[in-house]
Design a protein around this motif. Structure first.
Motif, PDB file in Angstrom:
ATOM      1  N   LYS A  21      -6.134 -18.966  18.773  1.00 51.04           N
ATOM      2  CA  LYS A  21      -6.832 -20.251  18.712  1.00 51.04           C
ATOM      3  C   LYS A  21      -7.255 -20.716  20.103  1.00 51.04           C
ATOM      4  CE  LYS A  21      -4.334 -21.819  14.615  1.00 51.04           C
ATOM      5  NZ  LYS A  21      -3.099 -22.509  14.227  1.00 51.04           N
ATOM      6  N   ASN A  67       1.159 -31.272  23.540  1.00 50.11           N
ATOM      7  CA  ASN A  67      -0.049 -31.704  22.836  1.00 50.11           C
ATOM      8  C   ASN A  67      -1.045 -30.570  22.621  1.00 50.11           C
ATOM      9  OD1 ASN A  67      -0.304 -34.274  21.994  1.00 50.11           O
ATOM     10  ND2 ASN A  67      -1.121 -35.094  23.893  1.00 50.11           N
ATOM     11  N   TRP A  68      -1.109 -29.683  23.612  1.00 55.16           N
ATOM     12  CA  TRP A  68      -2.110 -28.617  23.548  1.00 55.16           C
ATOM     13  C   TRP A  68      -1.899 -27.776  22.298  1.00 55.16           C
ATOM     14  CZ3 TRP A  68      -1.559 -26.522  29.291  1.00 55.16           C
ATOM     15  CH2 TRP A  68      -1.813 -27.596  30.163  1.00 55.16           C
ATOM     16  N   ALA A  69      -0.626 -27.556  21.960  1.00 52.57           N
ATOM     17  CA  ALA A  69      -0.323 -26.726  20.796  1.00 52.57           C
ATOM     18  C   ALA A  69      -0.838 -27.376  19.510  1.00 52.57           C
ATOM     19  CB  ALA A  69       1.171 -26.481  20.711  1.00 52.57           C
ATOM     20  N   LYS A  70      -0.903 -28.701  19.494  1.00 47.96           N
ATOM     21  CA  LYS A  70      -1.449 -29.374  18.307  1.00 47.96           C
ATOM     22  C   LYS A  70      -2.974 -29.361  18.348  1.00 47.96           C
ATOM     23  CE  LYS A  70       2.415 -32.530  18.191  1.00 47.96           C
ATOM     24  NZ  LYS A  70       2.730 -33.490  19.244  1.00 47.96           N
ATOM     25  N   LEU A  71      -3.522 -29.661  19.529  1.00 47.45           N
ATOM     26  CA  LEU A  71      -4.977 -29.802  19.640  1.00 47.45           C
ATOM     27  C   LEU A  71      -5.725 -28.493  19.386  1.00 47.45           C
ATOM     28  CD1 LEU A  71      -4.930 -32.110  22.774  1.00 47.45           C
ATOM     29  CD2 LEU A  71      -5.651 -32.782  20.488  1.00 47.45           C
ATOM     30  N   GLN A  72      -5.071 -27.370  19.680  1.00 44.40           N
ATOM     31  CA  GLN A  72      -5.746 -26.076  19.517  1.00 44.40           C
ATOM     32  C   GLN A  72      -6.228 -25.849  18.085  1.00 44.40           C
ATOM     33  OE1 GLN A  72      -2.940 -22.899  20.392  1.00 44.40           O
ATOM     34  NE2 GLN A  72      -1.459 -23.667  18.920  1.00 44.40           N
ATOM     35  N   ASN A  73      -5.625 -26.569  17.125  1.00 45.48           N
ATOM     36  CA  ASN A  73      -6.033 -26.391  15.727  1.00 45.48           C
ATOM     37  C   ASN A  73      -7.378 -27.038  15.426  1.00 45.48           C
ATOM     38  OD1 ASN A  73      -3.631 -25.035  14.965  1.00 45.48           O
ATOM     39  ND2 ASN A  73      -2.575 -27.005  15.060  1.00 45.48           N
ATOM     40  N   ASP A  74      -7.740 -28.033  16.203  1.00 43.21           N
ATOM     41  CA  ASP A  74      -8.943 -28.802  15.863  1.00 43.21           C
ATOM     42  C   ASP A  74     -10.080 -28.680  16.874  1.00 43.21           C
ATOM     43  OD1 ASP A  74      -7.656 -29.890  13.618  1.00 43.21           O
ATOM     44  OD2 ASP A  74      -6.559 -31.265  14.921  1.00 43.21           O
ATOM     45  N   SER A  94      -1.008 -38.042  26.254  1.00 42.04           N
ATOM     46  CA  SER A  94       0.032 -37.932  25.224  1.00 42.04           C
ATOM     47  C   SER A  94       0.729 -39.285  25.079  1.00 42.04           C
ATOM     48  CB  SER A  94       1.043 -36.845  25.589  1.00 42.04           C
ATOM     49  OG  SER A  94       2.063 -37.364  26.395  1.00 42.04           O
ATOM     50  N   THR A 122     -10.522 -24.374  22.432  1.00 45.94           N
ATOM     51  CA  THR A 122      -9.529 -24.706  23.459  1.00 45.94           C
ATOM     52  C   THR A 122      -9.492 -23.688  24.602  1.00 45.94           C
ATOM     53  OG1 THR A 122      -8.180 -25.797  21.789  1.00 45.94           O
ATOM     54  CG2 THR A 122      -7.060 -25.173  23.814  1.00 45.94           C
TER      55      THR A 122
END
Ligand code: TRP
Length: 334
Positions: A75, A25-32, A186, A35
């Motif tokens: 990021k 999940n962290w890899a997705k959340l870092q975009n928004d 998650s 982090t």
């Protein structure tokens, strides 16, 4: 922009339980989100103070694993806990706001104490002050970086609740200063082991690690626990109690309905089913292994990433400690 703060203890390589339970999940959340990912070496030492070498080695291994699953150092800030002294300061201030009995009642701590007693006997000597206090230190981790959202596995929920209590108590006594964090779970916040155990864990010997060789992955997949009532290749079986089917689901096999139907109708042998899973799993692990290889061959890059992430984290923590000391009126000579 909201802030994500999360942490992980450096006590070994990442496994699929970490990946699907939280880290993926962290890899997705870092975009928004802004982090921060903490390599919690101080927390790991509460359990491993006699073997710091293991913790130190894991700091690098873990960082390589994080980068390999797509954490982007441009990021996300990956940083080392022991290099942020403000966390230790906050821990001391917060420790006045927590009773010993509250710590002992924390369900995660309670389970861990039980496990320690099983290991070391009833005398309780294995429970140190540092260990009992790690939830306080974790509250310091979270608040030092003004974390709003904390993406973790569900075993961490009691620690988050404890953090929220500390924040409320602090704000009540000293005035509103700290943020109350929220958990971000998650889709599968707890991942089963290859043996069917409710939790995948290194110490349970039922984990598939991101750093496992193809041969190791093969051995682990081929020995996964299946429906014990299926004896012959054409016996119908129950996929819901089969770990192979469980991992087909996790890995996102787009052939899932067929796998399920064939299993139920006795049209699919377990060996063929395991081989299909193995090939999907190796496909998933291939780019991860390639990146691991790259970073293992470029340790200086990994060091730079940690240094940069730690520097940014230090600045943020400095801001927070100033605000905290001001609120507590111990900002002498400011
Ligand atoms: N306790 C977490 C674990 O065992 C690691 C951790 C340390 C953490 N600090 C944190 C998790 C802050 C979330 C937020 O994996």
């Amino acid at each position: 922009m909201k802030t994500i703060l999360t942490g992980i203890r450096p006590t070994g390589h990442l496994h699929l339980g970490h990946y699907f339970g939280a880290v993926g999940n962290w890899a997705k959340l870092q975009n928004d989100y802004e982090t921060y990912i903490e390599i919690a070496d101080v927390q790991a030492l509460t359990d491993n103070f006699e073997s710091p070498d293991k913790v130190i080695k894991s700091v690098k291994d873990l960082t390589v694993d994080l980068l390999s699953i797509g954490i982007d150092p441009n990021k996300a800030n990956i940083f080392i806990q022991s290099l942020i002294p403000e966390i230790a300061e906050l821990t001391i201030f917060y420790s006045n706001l927590v009773t010993i009995s509250r710590l002992e009642r924390n369900p995660t701590v309670k389970t861990e104490i039980k496990q320690k007693k099983e290991l070391f006997g009833e005398n309780g000597e294995s429970i140190t002050y540092g260990f009992l206090g790690y939830p306080v230190s974790q509250a310091a981790d979270i608040t030092a970086f003004k974390g709003n959202l904390i993406p973790v596995g569900d075993d961490q929920l009691p620690l988050l609740e404890q953090c929220r209590e500390i924040v409320r108590k602090f704000n009540n006594i000293y005035g509103k200063t700290l943020l109350e964090p929220e958990a971000y779970l998650s889709k599968f916040p707890r991942i089963k082991g290859t043996d069917g155990n409710e939790k995948m864990g290194k110490s349970l010997g039922n984990a598939i690690f991101l750093a496992d060789s193809d041969e190791e992955v093969k051995r682990k997949v081929m020995s996964m626990v299946t429906d014990p009532n299926k004896i012959k290749i054409n016996d119908p079986a129950n996929p819901d109690i089969c770990m192979v089917y469980y991992y087909h689901k996790l890995i996102g096999n787009n052939n899932l309905t067929t796998v399920c139907e064939e299993c139920k109708n006795g049209k699919r042998g377990c060996v063929a089913c395991k081989k299909e899973l193995l090939s999907k799993m190796l496909e998933f692990l291939k780019p991860v292994h390639e990146k691991q290889k790259y970073y293992n061959e470029h340790p200086e890059e990994v060091d730079e990433i940690l240094k940069k992430g730690t520097k940014i984290a230090q600045e943020k923590a400095k801001e927070t400690i100033k605000e905290v000391k001001r609120a507590m009126k111990i900002n002498y000579f400011e």
